[in-house]
Design an enzyme around this catalytic site. Structure first.
Site, PDB file in Angstrom:
ATOM      1  N   ASP A   1       0.829  -1.207   0.000  1.00  0.00           N
ATOM      2  CA  ASP A   1       0.000   0.000   0.000  1.00  0.00           C
ATOM      3  C   ASP A   1       0.865   1.260   0.000  1.00  0.00           C
ATOM      4  O   ASP A   1       1.857   1.349   0.729  1.00  0.00           O
ATOM      5  CB  ASP A   1      -0.891   0.038   1.248  1.00  0.00           C
TER       6      ASP A   1
ATOM      7  N   GLY B   1       0.731  -3.073   8.421  1.00  0.00           N
ATOM      8  CA  GLY B   1       0.238  -3.359   9.759  1.00  0.00           C
ATOM      9  C   GLY B   1      -0.011  -2.127  10.604  1.00  0.00           C
ATOM     10  O   GLY B   1      -0.678  -2.209  11.641  1.00  0.00           O
TER      11      GLY B   1
ATOM     12  N   GLY C   1     -29.772  -5.029 -25.111  1.00  0.00           N
ATOM     13  CA  GLY C   1     -30.590  -6.173 -25.492  1.00  0.00           C
ATOM     14  C   GLY C   1     -30.293  -6.635 -26.907  1.00  0.00           C
ATOM     15  O   GLY C   1     -30.222  -7.829 -27.181  1.00  0.00           O
TER      16      GLY C   1
ATOM     17  N   ASP D   1       2.326  -7.234 -15.684  1.00  0.00           N
ATOM     18  CA  ASP D   1       2.724  -8.182 -14.641  1.00  0.00           C
ATOM     19  C   ASP D   1       3.931  -8.996 -15.085  1.00  0.00           C
ATOM     20  O   ASP D   1       3.977 -10.219 -14.929  1.00  0.00           O
ATOM     21  CB  ASP D   1       1.554  -9.106 -14.286  1.00  0.00           C
TER      22      ASP D   1
END
Length: 637
Positions: free
Chosen positions: A125, A159, A284, A462
């Site tokens: 983070d 944490g 639709g 990645d």
């Protein structure tokens, strides 16, 4: 002297008008290093009649935060009030991306209004990720840093608990006099306009423009931001937001003092309703065309979702429609039955398990990798179906069963690169210098294809050692396109959903959500660093702070004693069997790839050219088993 009373009256009047609005933040929220005081990037000014008031936020449910209790906990709201406001039971689970109304108490804290929430920092983070990804721009990275006494270079410890100031405001006296009782902080979605958002809540567009310091001439808004919506009554979930508009917004109405305000509000309500109806009809038509006109060939993007898992006959019918649709679109893909995959993997036996949800199967005598997936796999299928390159893993077939997708890939017999370059478990696998350069060249060539030869350009997002697979000849294939993202024609995009692998993610992506091919270049540099050293990025730089990663190259790149430091830098398993000058050259290439400024990084095309020359020279060195006589490369980036 008689002029002074009029001057005082004029100043009071002007002050009242100024205090009727907050300055819209615009694009400043994405630049964590800038605190533009001319906008509300640090929060909405504490200029209301009351220092504390009832306020409202909007939040779009996402995985992990899609229940009454989880959203209430995240935003510091009362769950019973939240469920009542949204007319749902306390144990409700919202559909993903559903707009949820959140009641909060808004109070002055110094110069700014805010509603405080507590958040426990997770691994990876940063301020930008927390503000724009987790809290969906209900806070800003600038406000979060200021609230917790941090700066843009501060590291958030996993944490630890931080305070997140949520963006809210109280009406000014002038707004209250005009009937405004509440201000709602609305999360702007991509493609939305002030007029459509105003109509959604039955508010005059001119009032919304004024509340945000905008005008008819300057009414542009951006996602990643909040827009204040002035309300006479608490918001209600009886109205649903219209889909984002793709065309230009309708002309905004005249100033709020006009006598036609109420009629113009109804005009926008009608426009919103008509727009929604048109969107439903169009959707639709698309569904009918894709699923009931299966015999007609077309090349539109595939839209696949497996969130819902109906039972029995309905599931079989939906499965058939999905598979028939793919067969007609992706003609090169084979559609397998689940029974065929069960037979190929001995009913998904543990003996066929590779890793995660991937199994090795035998189909028509050949090995294949079979990956079980759920959720939306359309992007990966669409991308893999349109690309064809030796250095990119090939998707050969698909299967849909019981709400899950099974993707069938070509099998890379030597597995992931990570199994060859990390020696944490005493693995005796070994790659020599030339094999490592060939693998680096293969990966660079594959990425260059994605960046330069797909339209629009595609970013893998990645790149890491476990997503590089090696075939029987130890040639590299790039795999796992689940995070791949197409960009605009200039190769740029922006996201607030920060996902990736820690240590490989570029600073501009972590801090600002910017996506470009240079994001892959950064990850490629980290990958080559691992190939050279034989160590994982987390070991190379403990803590994985990307902007400091190049510090480990300093000793090697020092002109005077760089060669002497190579033995401490290079993978010990090479035992000095590499050309020292070439190793330093590749280390310099790595250093250019992981520079913090994206514009300072080379393109993948430049990298391919460099590594091609390096490969040629390495082969010559290998043949002669001597480093003498090969050219010295001094090109810099």
């Amino acid at each position: 002297m008689d002029f002074l009373p009029f001057l005082s009256l004029f100043l009071i009047s002007c002050s009242s008008l100024i205090h009727a609005q907050q300055q819209y933040a615009k694009k400043t929220t994405t630049d964590c290093g800038t605190a533009d005081n001319s906008t509300s990037v640090l929060g909405y000014s504490c200029n209301g009649l009351n220092r504390t008031c009832q306020s409202y936020l909007t939040f779009r449910s996402l995985p992990g935060y899609n229940t009454v209790s989880s959203i209430s906990h995240l935003l510091g709201a009362d769950p019973s009030q939240l469920s009542k406001l949204n007319s749902v039971p306390d144990n409700t689970t919202f559909e993903l991306d559903q707009l949820v109304l959140v009641p909060v108490t808004c109070s002055c804290s110094g110069d700014y209004y805010q509603s405080n929430a507590s958040y426990v920092v997770a691994n990876g983070d940063g301020a930008f990720v927390i503000a724009n990804n987790t809290f969906q721009a209900l806070s800003t990275c600038q406000a979060l840093l200021a609230q917790n006494g941090l700066n843009v270079s501060s590291i958030l410890d996993a944490g630890s608990t931080i305070t997140v100031p949520l963006r809210c405001a109280c009406p000014t006296k002038n707004q209250i006099d005009m009937g405004v009782s509440y201000l709602l902080s609305y999360l702007v979605a991509q493609g939305e306009f002030v007029s459509a958002i105003s109509a959604m809540f039955g508010v005059d567009t001119g009032r919304t423009l004024e509340a945000n310091g905008l005008s008819e001439q300057d009414s542009t808004i951006y996602f990643f931001t909040t827009l204040l919506v002035p309300l006479q009554n608490p918001p209600s979930q009886t109205i649903a937001p219209p889909p984002p508009l793709a065309s230009s917004p309708p002309p905004p109405p005249s100033t709020p003092s006009s006598n036609n305000n109420s009629s113009k509000t109804w005009v926008y309500v009608v426009v919103g309703v008509l727009g929604g109806a048109a969107a439903i009809l169009a959707t639709g038509g698309i569904v009918f065309f894709m699923f009931f006109r299966k015999n007609k060939r077309k090349t539109d993007p595939i839209i696949i979702s497996a969130r819902e898992k109906p039972n029995g006959k309905k599931l079989e019918e939906e499965s058939k429609y999905f598979l028939d649709s793919i067969s007609s679109i992706a003609q090169s893909l084979k559609v397998y039955t689940f029974e065929e995959l069960q037979s190929a993997t001995d009913n998904f036996s543990p003996s066929c398990w590779i890793k995660g949800s991937v199994y090795r199967g035998t189909i028509n005598g050949d090995f294949a990798a079979i990956k079980k997936m759920d959720g939306d796999v359309s992007k990966e299928i669409s991308l893999l179906n349109k690309i064809n390159h030796f250095n990119l893993i090939r998707l050969s077939g698909v299967c849909f069963h019981d709400g899950n997708w099974y993707l069938v890939y070509e099998y890379a017999v030597n597995g992931p690169l990570s199994d060859w370059i990390y020696h944490n478990n005493g693995d005796q696998r070994f790659l020599n210098w030339t094999q490592r350069i060939q693998i680096a060249l293969d990966v660079a060539t594959g990425l260059n294809y994605l960046h330069s030869y797909t339209s629009p350009p595609c970013v893998h997002k990645d790149v890491q050692s476990s997503n590089v697979l090696l075939d029987s000849d130890l040639r590299a294939r790039i795999a796992n396109f689940g995070l791949a993202r197409s960009t605009d024609v200039e190769g740029l995009a922006l996201t607030r959903h920060i996902v990736g692998t820690k240590g490989y993610m570029a600073p501009e992506y972590l801090e600002n959500g910017f996506i470009s091919p240079k994001l892959d270049v950064y990850a490629f540099g980290v990958l080559i660093l691992e190939i050279l050293t034989g160590k994982e990025v987390a070991v190379l730089y403990e803590g994985g702070v990307n902007e400091h990663l190049s510090e480990i190259l300093t000793a090697v790149l020092h002109e005077e004693d760089g060669k002497e430091n190579l033995s401490d830098f290079m993978d010990p398993s090479l035992q000095g069997n590499y050309p020292a000058e070439l190793a330093i050259f590749v280390a310099r290439l790595v250093d250019s790839c992981i520079t913090k400024d994206p514009s300072g990084r080379p393109s993948m095309d430049e990298i391919v050219q460099c590594l091609s020359r390096t490969m040629t020279t390495s082969l010559n060195w290998e043949l002669s088993n001597s480093i003498s006589g090969y050219p010295s490369f001094t090109q810099s980036f």
